[in-house]
Design a protein around this motif. Sequence first.
Motif, mmCIF file in Angstrom:
data_model
loop_
_atom_site.group_PDB
_atom_site.id
_atom_site.type_symbol
_atom_site.label_atom_id
_atom_site.label_comp_id
_atom_site.label_asym_id
_atom_site.label_seq_id
_atom_site.Cartn_x
_atom_site.Cartn_y
_atom_site.Cartn_z
ATOM 1 N N THR A 23 0.854 -1.187 0.000
ATOM 2 C CA THR A 23 0.000 0.000 0.000
ATOM 3 C C THR A 23 0.890 1.238 0.000
ATOM 4 O OG1 THR A 23 -1.926 1.011 1.057
ATOM 5 C CG2 THR A 23 -0.207 0.216 2.537
ATOM 6 N N THR A 82 -9.302 7.442 1.843
ATOM 7 C CA THR A 82 -9.929 7.383 3.179
ATOM 8 C C THR A 82 -9.747 8.645 4.020
ATOM 9 O OG1 THR A 82 -7.999 6.555 4.396
ATOM 10 C CG2 THR A 82 -9.330 4.913 3.249
ATOM 11 N N ARG A 131 -4.598 -5.726 2.810
ATOM 12 C CA ARG A 131 -4.483 -4.265 2.696
ATOM 13 C C ARG A 131 -5.841 -3.577 2.551
ATOM 14 N NH1 ARG A 131 -2.414 -2.877 -3.473
ATOM 15 N NH2 ARG A 131 -4.191 -3.834 -4.537
ATOM 16 N N THR A 132 -6.857 -4.334 2.113
ATOM 17 C CA THR A 132 -8.159 -3.692 1.895
ATOM 18 C C THR A 132 -8.877 -3.364 3.212
ATOM 19 O OG1 THR A 132 -9.453 -5.742 1.730
ATOM 20 C CG2 THR A 132 -8.428 -4.936 -0.304
ATOM 21 N N LEU A 138 -7.574 0.603 7.543
ATOM 22 C CA LEU A 138 -8.746 1.428 7.864
ATOM 23 C C LEU A 138 -9.001 1.640 9.357
ATOM 24 C CD1 LEU A 138 -11.261 -0.215 5.347
ATOM 25 C CD2 LEU A 138 -9.901 1.848 4.991
ATOM 26 N N GLY A 151 -15.833 -3.419 0.636
ATOM 27 C CA GLY A 151 -15.683 -1.976 0.873
ATOM 28 C C GLY A 151 -16.607 -1.109 0.031
ATOM 29 N N HIS A 170 -19.646 9.163 12.791
ATOM 30 C CA HIS A 170 -18.729 8.022 12.898
ATOM 31 C C HIS A 170 -17.599 8.232 11.897
ATOM 32 C CE1 HIS A 170 -16.961 4.172 12.944
ATOM 33 N NE2 HIS A 170 -17.440 3.790 11.773
HETATM 34 O O1 UT7 Z 1 -17.164 1.644 9.877
HETATM 35 C C1 UT7 Z 1 -18.086 0.898 9.176
HETATM 36 C C2 UT7 Z 1 -18.010 0.831 7.834
HETATM 37 N N1 UT7 Z 1 -16.832 0.846 7.053
HETATM 38 C C3 UT7 Z 1 -16.793 1.718 6.066
HETATM 39 O O2 UT7 Z 1 -17.617 2.612 6.027
HETATM 40 C C4 UT7 Z 1 -15.783 1.577 4.961
HETATM 41 C C5 UT7 Z 1 -16.470 1.760 3.646
HETATM 42 N N2 UT7 Z 1 -15.644 1.589 2.479
HETATM 43 C C6 UT7 Z 1 -14.615 2.404 2.174
HETATM 44 O O3 UT7 Z 1 -14.278 3.295 2.931
HETATM 45 C C7 UT7 Z 1 -13.929 2.250 0.834
HETATM 46 O O4 UT7 Z 1 -14.689 1.394 0.021
HETATM 47 C C8 UT7 Z 1 -12.471 1.709 0.940
HETATM 48 C C9 UT7 Z 1 -11.583 2.773 1.537
HETATM 49 C C10 UT7 Z 1 -12.453 0.462 1.804
HETATM 50 C C11 UT7 Z 1 -11.940 1.354 -0.443
HETATM 51 O O5 UT7 Z 1 -12.002 2.491 -1.297
HETATM 52 P P1 UT7 Z 1 -12.563 2.352 -2.775
HETATM 53 O O6 UT7 Z 1 -12.434 3.670 -3.409
HETATM 54 O O7 UT7 Z 1 -13.952 1.765 -2.636
HETATM 55 O O8 UT7 Z 1 -11.524 1.357 -3.418
HETATM 56 P P2 UT7 Z 1 -11.775 -0.094 -4.064
HETATM 57 O O9 UT7 Z 1 -12.152 -1.064 -2.983
HETATM 58 O O10 UT7 Z 1 -12.688 0.053 -5.236
HETATM 59 O O11 UT7 Z 1 -10.329 -0.446 -4.565
HETATM 60 C C12 UT7 Z 1 -9.714 0.271 -5.628
HETATM 61 C C13 UT7 Z 1 -8.369 -0.358 -5.900
HETATM 62 C C14 UT7 Z 1 -8.417 -1.873 -6.048
HETATM 63 O O12 UT7 Z 1 -7.493 -2.208 -7.063
HETATM 64 P P3 UT7 Z 1 -8.018 -2.593 -8.538
HETATM 65 O O13 UT7 Z 1 -8.906 -3.782 -8.324
HETATM 66 O O14 UT7 Z 1 -8.746 -1.385 -9.028
HETATM 67 O O15 UT7 Z 1 -6.765 -2.889 -9.269
HETATM 68 C C15 UT7 Z 1 -7.900 -2.377 -4.726
HETATM 69 O O16 UT7 Z 1 -7.262 -3.632 -4.831
HETATM 70 O O17 UT7 Z 1 -7.488 -0.095 -4.803
HETATM 71 C C16 UT7 Z 1 -6.882 -1.325 -4.377
HETATM 72 N N3 UT7 Z 1 -6.638 -1.236 -2.938
HETATM 73 C C17 UT7 Z 1 -5.521 -0.719 -2.408
HETATM 74 N N4 UT7 Z 1 -4.426 -0.192 -2.979
HETATM 75 C C18 UT7 Z 1 -3.472 0.260 -2.147
HETATM 76 C C19 UT7 Z 1 -7.466 -1.605 -1.934
HETATM 77 N N5 UT7 Z 1 -6.873 -1.347 -0.752
HETATM 78 C C20 UT7 Z 1 -5.680 -0.795 -1.024
HETATM 79 C C21 UT7 Z 1 -4.627 -0.317 -0.227
HETATM 80 N N6 UT7 Z 1 -3.546 0.209 -0.843
HETATM 81 N N7 UT7 Z 1 -4.673 -0.322 1.123
#
Ligand code: UT7
Length: 322
Positions: free
Chosen positions: A29, A38, A152-153, A157, A214, A249
């Motif tokens: 990451t 985030t 990492r996903t 967080l 996510g 939150h």
């Molecule tokens: O507290 C209760 C509830 N929890 C939440 O409210 C969390 C809600 N969700 C979120 O905040 C967001 O969905 C996340 C921050 C978890 C993810 O953000 P996103 O903009 O929805 O990203 P994504 O899951 O669509 O991932 C985009 C890309 C993926 O790569 P590809 O498939 O596009 O190649 C992921 O594999 O980012 C990649 N990715 C990362 N890259 C670097 C996912 N995690 C990471 C990471 N570092 N840590």
Amino acid sequence: MTFTRIAGTGGYLPEKVMTNDDLAKIMDTTDEWIRERTGIKRRHVAADAETSSDMGLAAARNAMEMAGTDIADIDLIIVATTTPDKVFPSTACIIQRRLDIHNCPAFDVQAACAGFVYALDTADRYIRTGGAQTALVIGTETFSRIINWQDRTTAVLFGDGAGAVVLEAADKPGLISTHIHADGKYEELLQVPQGISSGYDVVRKERAYIQMNGNAVFRKAVATLSSMARETLSANNVDKHDIDWLVPHQANLRIIAAAAKKLDLSMDKVIVTVDEHANTSSASIPLAFDVAVRDGRIQRGDLLLFEAFGAGFTWGSVLLRY
Ligand code: UT7
């Protein structure tokens, strides 16, 4: 009529801080990705021997000190936690013992990231119906124990910490209204799939960690936070422009910004700690609240809206006059 007022707030954060760069050394990451997606810059992580009751106790003591509460006056303890010290007794009972309080009811509430709002709702009902006069409500979490540091996903967080409030019976609000909801059909979107009755299995340890879709959680959180605000404002005939502070939150800065936009609130009227604390689940609202009370942004008489959303899904809001 009896109402509930907030007499004091407290918070506690573990000493150890992990920055995004620290995480980038142990997983694939970057600081840039985490900040952009985030808003998180760093998080606190409990020491090896540090538990949810240790942190909750420290936050409770801070809140009691601010309120000037005598231990003998506490007649209800509710702890919101998803990460209790033990299967049983409850973390509330453990904190009660450590405060040397005896006989009053003490129990945990488990509603994931909405836990603190659930606990406030419960304590408010006790106080308004004469079941308690002075309540301790605590949100405390050691999420680092249910994080898969290879994933990492989710690993980037969350953080650890605790927040607390002392509630007192009063002749005017205080807490104006509380609204809590749940819909268990979303169980699989955000969960730790392993538990005691389903068979704790040390071999399949990945099942003891947070799993989240996510994207789906993000979309539902944004939609729910705005419907929640509408519900709370219309129930009280309050205009959105009357809100002095939104204390949401703290899961993701983009979710918080979307909630603020729906309320037509500029971000300088929103308490944001997700950058420094990450998502501390049921501790996030009381921690953010405590930060803003102590730095003088939130003043006595201000109209506040708390909004939470978490696994279950569970969600809820509180409208209150501080
Ligand atoms: O507290 C209760 C509830 N929890 C939440 O409210 C969390 C809600 N969700 C979120 O905040 C967001 O969905 C996340 C921050 C978890 C993810 O953000 P996103 O903009 O929805 O990203 P994504 O899951 O669509 O991932 C985009 C890309 C993926 O790569 P590809 O498939 O596009 O190649 C992921 O594999 O980012 C990649 N990715 C990362 N890259 C670097 C996912 N995690 C990471 C990471 N570092 N840590």
